[in-house]
Design a protein around this motif. Structure first.
Motif, short mmCIF file in Angstrom:
data_model
loop_
_atom_site.label_atom_id
_atom_site.label_comp_id
_atom_site.label_asym_id
_atom_site.label_seq_id
_atom_site.Cartn_x
_atom_site.Cartn_y
_atom_site.Cartn_z
N ALA A 202 36.41 -14.50 82.57
CA ALA A 202 34.98 -14.47 82.25
C ALA A 202 34.69 -15.30 81.01
N SER A 203 35.60 -15.29 80.05
CA SER A 203 35.41 -16.09 78.84
C SER A 203 35.43 -17.59 79.17
N VAL A 204 36.27 -17.99 80.13
CA VAL A 204 36.30 -19.39 80.56
C VAL A 204 34.97 -19.78 81.20
N VAL A 205 34.43 -18.88 82.02
CA VAL A 205 33.13 -19.12 82.65
C VAL A 205 32.04 -19.27 81.58
N ILE A 206 32.11 -18.42 80.57
CA ILE A 206 31.17 -18.50 79.45
C ILE A 206 31.26 -19.87 78.79
N CYS A 207 32.50 -20.35 78.60
CA CYS A 207 32.73 -21.65 77.98
C CYS A 207 32.05 -22.76 78.77
N VAL A 208 32.16 -22.72 80.09
CA VAL A 208 31.56 -23.75 80.95
C VAL A 208 30.04 -23.76 80.81
N PHE A 209 29.43 -22.58 80.82
CA PHE A 209 27.98 -22.49 80.67
C PHE A 209 27.53 -23.04 79.33
N ILE A 210 28.28 -22.72 78.29
CA ILE A 210 27.91 -23.18 76.95
C ILE A 210 28.00 -24.70 76.86
N GLU A 211 29.06 -25.28 77.40
CA GLU A 211 29.25 -26.73 77.34
C GLU A 211 28.14 -27.46 78.12
N LYS A 212 27.74 -26.89 79.26
CA LYS A 212 26.66 -27.49 80.05
C LYS A 212 25.35 -27.50 79.26
N ALA A 213 25.05 -26.38 78.61
CA ALA A 213 23.83 -26.30 77.80
C ALA A 213 23.87 -27.29 76.65
N ALA A 214 25.04 -27.40 76.01
CA ALA A 214 25.19 -28.33 74.87
C ALA A 214 24.98 -29.77 75.32
N TYR A 215 25.52 -30.12 76.47
CA TYR A 215 25.37 -31.48 77.00
C TYR A 215 23.91 -31.81 77.28
N ASP A 216 23.18 -30.88 77.90
CA ASP A 216 21.77 -31.11 78.23
C ASP A 216 20.93 -31.29 76.97
N ILE A 217 21.19 -30.46 75.97
CA ILE A 217 20.45 -30.56 74.70
C ILE A 217 20.73 -31.90 74.03
N PHE A 218 22.01 -32.29 74.01
CA PHE A 218 22.42 -33.53 73.36
C PHE A 218 21.79 -34.74 74.05
N ARG A 219 21.82 -34.76 75.37
CA ARG A 219 21.28 -35.89 76.13
C ARG A 219 19.77 -36.04 75.92
N ASP A 220 19.05 -34.92 75.91
CA ASP A 220 17.61 -34.97 75.70
C ASP A 220 17.27 -35.50 74.30
N ALA A 221 18.03 -35.06 73.30
CA ALA A 221 17.79 -35.50 71.92
C ALA A 221 18.08 -36.99 71.76
N VAL A 222 19.16 -37.46 72.37
CA VAL A 222 19.51 -38.88 72.27
C VAL A 222 18.46 -39.75 72.95
N ASP A 223 17.95 -39.31 74.10
CA ASP A 223 16.89 -40.05 74.79
C ASP A 223 15.68 -40.27 73.87
N LYS A 224 15.35 -39.24 73.09
CA LYS A 224 14.21 -39.34 72.19
C LYS A 224 14.52 -40.18 70.95
N MET A 225 15.80 -40.29 70.62
CA MET A 225 16.19 -41.06 69.43
C MET A 225 16.21 -42.56 69.70
#
Length: 310
Positions: A202-225
Motif C-alpha cells: 500500500a505504501s508503494v501505491v501511495i508513492c505512485v500517486f504522490i509522484e503522479k501528482a508532483a509531475y502534474d504540478i511541475f508540468r503546469d508550473a513550467v508551462d506558465k514559466m
C-alpha cells in the motif's frame, strides 16, 4: 487630461482591490489547510504507531508534507501579489509558479522516501515478522479519506475562483493524500485478514500517486514559466472580440502568452489606410478596452495598427 488621470486612478484602485481579494481568499484557504493538516497528521501518526501500521505512518508523513507545501504556497502568493516596480516592470506573477515547482519537488521527494522504505520491506521477504495493523489504523484511513477529499473540493473551488495555480497545486496535494489513504486502507484491511505484505505494498501505491501528482504540478508550473500560448479557444475569442469593433477590417497577427495566472496579448489589426492617425488610434483603444473588459485575466495588451490595401 483630468478625466484620463481620474480613469487611471480608478483602474489602479480596482487593481489593488483585486490583488487584495486574491490574497485574502488564498490566505484564508491556506490557513484552513494548515490547521486541518496538522490535526490530521498528529492523528494518523499516533494511529500508525499505536496500531503498528507502516502504511499509516507513511500517510501521516504525506500529510505533514502538506503543511510545509501550503506554507510555500502562502509565500509564493504573497510575493506574486506585489505591484510592479522598476526591477520587475511586468509584475511578480511568476513567483507563484516558482512556489508550485518547489511544492512539486517536496512532494516528489516525500513520495520517493515512502516508496523506498516500502520496497525495502517487500524485498526483505520476512513477512512473518511484519506486525498486523490494529483497527485504529483502519479508522484513521477512513477519516483521512473523508477529510482530505473535503479539503480537495474546498481548495479547488477557491483556486478556480481566483485562478491560482499554486492553490490548485495545493488542492491536488490534498487529492493525492486522499488517494494515498485509499491505498493505505486497502493495505491495512488486507494485512488484517492475513496478508501482512499488503501494508508495505500500500505504501508503494501511495508513492505512485504522490509522484503522479508532483509531475502534474511541475508540468503546469513550467508551462506558465516558459510563456506558453493560450489555447486555441481563448485566442479565437480574443480575435472575435477585436473584429467586433467598428473600423477593424481584419486581424493580421495575434500572439498570446501566459504569465503566471495572467495573459499578455500582442495583436495587429487592419484599418482603412486613408484614415487619420487620431481615428486609427481611437479604434486601437476600442480594441484594447473591449478585450480588457471581456477577459479579466488579460493584464497587458499591445495593439498595433496596419493600413489596409485598397
Amino acid at each position: 487630461m483630468e478625466s484620463a488621470e481620474t480613469n487611471q486612478s480608478i483602474e489602479n484602485i480596482a487593481a489593488m482591490q483585486n490583488v487584495q481579494d486574491y490574497e485574502k481568499i488564498a490566505l484564508r484557504v491556506s490557513r484552513t489547510s494548515i490547521v486541518s493538516n496538522i490535526v490530521l497528521t498528529i492523528f494518523k501518526l499516533l494511529a500508525g504507531v499505536i496500531a503498528h501500521s507502516g502504511a499509516m505512518v507513511s500517510d501521516a508523513i504525506h500529510s505533514a508534507s502538506d503543511v510545509f507545501s501550503t506554507i510555500i504556497v502562502i509565500i509564493g502568493i504573497r510575493i506574486s501579489g506585489k505591484a510592479s516596480d522598476k526591477d520587475h516592470p511586468y509584475g511578480h506573477e511568476r513567483m507563484e509558479c516558482v512556489a508550485s515547482i518547489v511544492l512539486a519537488t517536496i512532494l516528489a521527494g516525500t513520495g520517493l522516501g515512502i516508496g523506498y522504505a516500502a520496497v525495502n520491506k517487500i524485498v526483505g521477504g520476512n513477512y512473518a515478522n511484519l506486525a498486523v495493523p490494529g483497527i485504529l489504523a483502519l479508522i484513521a484511513a477512513v477519516v483521512s479519506i473523508l477529510v482530505k477529499e473535503g479539503m480537495y473540493q474546498y481548495t479547488r473551488i477557491y483556486a478556480k475562483k481566483i485562478d491560482s495555480g499554486a492553490l490548485m497545486a495545493d488542492a491536488w496535494h490534498h487529492r493525492s493524500d486522499a488517494l494515498s489513504s485509499i491505498g493505505a486502507l486497502i493495505g491495512i484491511a488486507g494485512a488484517r485478514i492475513g496478508f501482512p505484505f499488503l501494508d508495505p505494498v500500500a505504501s508503494v501505491v501511495i508513492c505512485v500517486f504522490i509522484e503522479k501528482a508532483a509531475y502534474d504540478i511541475f508540468r503546469d508550473a513550467v508551462d506558465k514559466m516558459v510563456d506558453k500560448a493560450c489555447d486555441d479557444e481563448v485566442e479565437s475569442m480574443l480575435r472575435e472580440r477585436a473584429l467586433a469593433q467598428d473600423g477593424v477590417l481584419g486581424v493580421d497577427l495575434l500572439h498570446t502568452r501566459v504569465f503566471g495566472n495572467k495573459i499578455y496579448v500582442d495583436i495587429e489589426i487592419r484599418v482603412d489606410g486613408d484614415m487619420k492617425l487620431r481615428e486609427a488610434h481611437g479604434i486601437a483603444e476600442c480594441v484594447h478596452d473591449a478585450i480588457e473588459r471581456a477577459f479579466p485575466k488579460v493584464k497587458h495588451i499591445m495593439v498595433h495598427v496596419n493600413p489596409a490595401d485598397r
